[in-house]
Design a protein around this motif. Sequence first.
Motif, PDB file in Angstrom:
ATOM      1  N   GLY A   1      -7.213  11.179   2.690  1.00 42.65           N
ATOM      2  CA  GLY A   1      -6.448   9.933   2.612  1.00 42.65           C
ATOM      3  C   GLY A   1      -5.025  10.155   3.074  1.00 42.65           C
ATOM      4  O   GLY A   1      -4.620  11.259   3.437  1.00 42.65           O
ATOM      5  N   VAL A   2      -4.288   9.066   3.057  1.00 42.50           N
ATOM      6  CA  VAL A   2      -2.873   9.127   3.422  1.00 42.50           C
ATOM      7  C   VAL A   2      -2.100   8.477   2.290  1.00 42.50           C
ATOM      8  O   VAL A   2      -2.603   7.589   1.609  1.00 42.50           O
ATOM      9  N   CYS A   3      -0.879   8.943   2.071  1.00 42.50           N
ATOM     10  CA  CYS A   3      -0.077   8.352   1.024  1.00 42.50           C
ATOM     11  C   CYS A   3       1.387   8.339   1.443  1.00 42.50           C
ATOM     12  O   CYS A   3       1.769   8.980   2.419  1.00 42.50           O
ATOM     13  N   LYS A   4       2.152   7.576   0.690  1.00 45.80           N
ATOM     14  CA  LYS A   4       3.573   7.446   1.024  1.00 45.80           C
ATOM     15  C   LYS A   4       4.371   8.140  -0.069  1.00 45.80           C
ATOM     16  O   LYS A   4       4.309   7.747  -1.233  1.00 45.80           O
ATOM     17  N   ASP A   5       5.072   9.161   0.334  1.00 46.63           N
ATOM     18  CA  ASP A   5       5.926   9.881  -0.605  1.00 46.63           C
ATOM     19  C   ASP A   5       7.362   9.448  -0.335  1.00 46.63           C
ATOM     20  O   ASP A   5       7.956   9.823   0.660  1.00 46.63           O
ATOM     21  N   TYR A   6       7.909   8.637  -1.258  1.00 49.22           N
ATOM     22  CA  TYR A   6       9.260   8.124  -1.035  1.00 49.22           C
ATOM     23  C   TYR A   6      10.304   9.212  -1.044  1.00 49.22           C
ATOM     24  O   TYR A   6      11.358   9.087  -0.443  1.00 49.22           O
ATOM     25  N   ALA A   7      10.020  10.289  -1.769  1.00 50.26           N
ATOM     26  CA  ALA A   7      11.025  11.349  -1.861  1.00 50.26           C
ATOM     27  C   ALA A   7      11.047  12.204  -0.609  1.00 50.26           C
ATOM     28  O   ALA A   7      11.978  12.987  -0.415  1.00 50.26           O
ATOM     29  N   HIS A   8      10.057  12.070   0.248  1.00 46.48           N
ATOM     30  CA  HIS A   8      10.028  12.880   1.465  1.00 46.48           C
ATOM     31  C   HIS A   8      10.693  12.099   2.584  1.00 46.48           C
ATOM     32  O   HIS A   8      10.156  11.125   3.091  1.00 46.48           O
TER      33      HIS A   8
ATOM     34  N   GLU B   1       0.828  -1.214   0.000  1.00 47.90           N
ATOM     35  CA  GLU B   1       0.000   0.000   0.000  1.00 47.90           C
ATOM     36  C   GLU B   1       0.857   1.257   0.000  1.00 47.90           C
ATOM     37  O   GLU B   1       1.819   1.378   0.762  1.00 47.90           O
ATOM     38  N   GLN B   2       0.486   2.170  -0.875  1.00 48.11           N
ATOM     39  CA  GLN B   2       1.138   3.472  -0.916  1.00 48.11           C
ATOM     40  C   GLN B   2       0.128   4.585  -0.764  1.00 48.11           C
ATOM     41  O   GLN B   2       0.489   5.718  -0.512  1.00 48.11           O
ATOM     42  N   ASN B   3      -1.145   4.263  -0.944  1.00 43.00           N
ATOM     43  CA  ASN B   3      -2.209   5.244  -0.784  1.00 43.00           C
ATOM     44  C   ASN B   3      -3.373   4.562  -0.098  1.00 43.00           C
ATOM     45  O   ASN B   3      -3.660   3.407  -0.373  1.00 43.00           O
ATOM     46  N   GLN B   4      -4.028   5.315   0.747  1.00 40.91           N
ATOM     47  CA  GLN B   4      -5.205   4.757   1.401  1.00 40.91           C
ATOM     48  C   GLN B   4      -6.187   5.892   1.647  1.00 40.91           C
ATOM     49  O   GLN B   4      -5.801   6.939   2.173  1.00 40.91           O
ATOM     50  N   VAL B   5      -7.419   5.693   1.219  1.00 39.88           N
ATOM     51  CA  VAL B   5      -8.454   6.698   1.493  1.00 39.88           C
ATOM     52  C   VAL B   5      -9.063   6.337   2.841  1.00 39.88           C
ATOM     53  O   VAL B   5      -9.588   5.249   3.011  1.00 39.88           O
ATOM     54  N   VAL B   6      -8.982   7.227   3.778  1.00 40.35           N
ATOM     55  CA  VAL B   6      -9.458   6.928   5.123  1.00 40.35           C
ATOM     56  C   VAL B   6     -10.903   7.387   5.301  1.00 40.35           C
ATOM     57  O   VAL B   6     -11.736   6.659   5.833  1.00 40.35           O
ATOM     58  N   TRP B   7     -11.205   8.601   4.857  1.00 44.69           N
ATOM     59  CA  TRP B   7     -12.576   9.099   4.947  1.00 44.69           C
ATOM     60  C   TRP B   7     -13.010   9.586   3.583  1.00 44.69           C
ATOM     61  O   TRP B   7     -12.304  10.377   2.943  1.00 44.69           O
TER      62      TRP B   7
END
Lengths: 325, 308
Positions: free
Chosen positions: B286-293, B103-109
């Motif tokens: 949502g939440v996501c994973k930014d590898y560059a950050h 998972e790299q993105n997830q919609v929470v609400w």
Amino acid sequence: MTPLIYSTLIISLGIGTTLTFASTHWYLAWMGIEINTLAIIPLMTQSHSPRATEATTKYFFAQATASATLLFAATSNAFFTGSWDILQTNNPLTYTLMTLALAMKIGLAPLHSWMPEVMQGLTLLTGLILSTWQKLAPFCLIYQIQPHSPNLFMALGLLSIVAGGWGGFNQVQLRKILAYSSIAHLGWMVLILSFSPPLTLVAFSTYLMMTFSLFYSFMMTKTTHINSLSTSWAKIPTLTALTPLILLSLGGLPPLTGFLPKWMILQELTKQDLALVAVLAALFSLFSLYFYLRLSYTMTLTMPPNNPAGTLPWRLNPSHNTLPP
Amino acid sequence: RLIQMSLPNISRVPASRLLRSVRDLRWLLRSIAPLAVPRRALTQMGYRRPGQPREDKPPWWRVKFDLSKGLKGMKRHFQLLKEEFFAEFVGPMGKPIIEHMLEQNQVVWEFRGPHSLQEWTISCDREIGGKSEIYLKIGKNNETCLLYGTLCSDPPKDGETRYSGYCTMRAKQPLASFDRKKYHDWSSFNTLHLRIRGDGRPWMINIIAETYYTHQKDDMYSYFLYTRGGPYWQDVKIPFSKFFLAHRGRVQDDQHRLWLDKINAIGFTLGDKADGPFQLEIDFIGVCKDYAHTEDFAYEKYKRNPEV
């Protein structure tokens, strides 16, 4: 933390354990354990995050309760037997109390519930010290207590193997997985303590080596979650290839080192006509093997998409990323 | 004859003559005399609107007993327990392990119907006697939610409150069976991703994480959300490293990063002292994973002098 304070705390950790190792008097041994507990508390709260203070508080409560029970048991033993010698623990009541207190110290089931939450709140280095060094002193005392009957240790051992395996089943946080792994391994160690104490030492030393290696691998790849573990293949490919060996060794698969203590423990239990206990221990350790295999699978056997623009941590403490300037 | 338990009467009793030297005899008359101070500590009581008299009803007086409601509740909770039990066979937290790995993105609400609004609570300074208004409704085509209302900074005339003028929307904490607290585990991600459409006002995003001590109850991690206004949607990505710790609105000196493994709720607050109507439309959170950050924490941590 200044180097002076840091080195004071590390030396205190060493002194505490050494004091317990070298003592024959219950009081001195207890003091060594207390020095250990007090020395690691500031190390745990180094970062002021609420999770670290929560973990420290829970650790302190568990250890203080166990220390108080241990001191009470030692005092009662001195009252009943007239001796403060560790080897003269003859009274069954005090022996049971001591065993339970030391079980709580090291995190044996059913007194293990503090361990995963505490490990989750710590850094990997502090978690490593907690899983390895902090177990030495209580284990030294468990080793020296003369068991009256093997039933208590066997019950603690089997419960720990079950709890360690079952608890770690559906975890994705690596520190919690390592906590449950620690509980399961300690279960194996105390299972055989009444029958063959040297086997306990063998199991303990192999556990120390394997746990140290695994913690260090996670520190190198800076991973604390199964998601970041799955993308660590791009960071240090060599470590990605070697870590499954450590994991499968923890799982007790031949021909890796971790198989040796398990094999010898099962053999000794069978010799003692406890084949059922041996079978149960072997079966329940399959739960632990499941999550070790799962970690190996995510780390090595899969290559999830990874952004190559992310930082490569394998150069010593990198402070730059690989994006072009 | 009814004995009047007053202080002079007690002092006439020979054995208690010595107690005359005790200044405060209220602890003797605890069960009889009316209380001037409440029994429970301030932190344990519910919110009291400033200017209102304190309520001293015992907790059981406020509960409404209803058998049918109780039976429905039991059925619902056992149903939830059964779902949780079987979800563990699918994988950790009900998701297969491959999802946790990839998972790299997830919609929470997201707001896809009126039922989505049940997960949210709205509040404004009307609770303390102010004049703001806030409403939440589902937007057009059941695709978004619209938070709208009027902000008014006039403080309530209760003699206690000096400032006013806030409106807020907060997610409710997810609950497992039997009302046990559940947490959002966002440790696989490092960025908050929102799709919103605002009216140019500056909002505050607050993330409430799980705490241990009672004095940390009002801790929250905040960051700013500047809306652009206009008809176009805005994709806002805020790394979690930017969130700073505040307690009851006051930014703390001893800062630390937000731990993402136990998140309770998220909230949006408007308090920009600009009276008038406001609107905020939210598509999803949502939440996501930014590898560059790769930043761990954006702010300097508090260091005492001399350093220990």
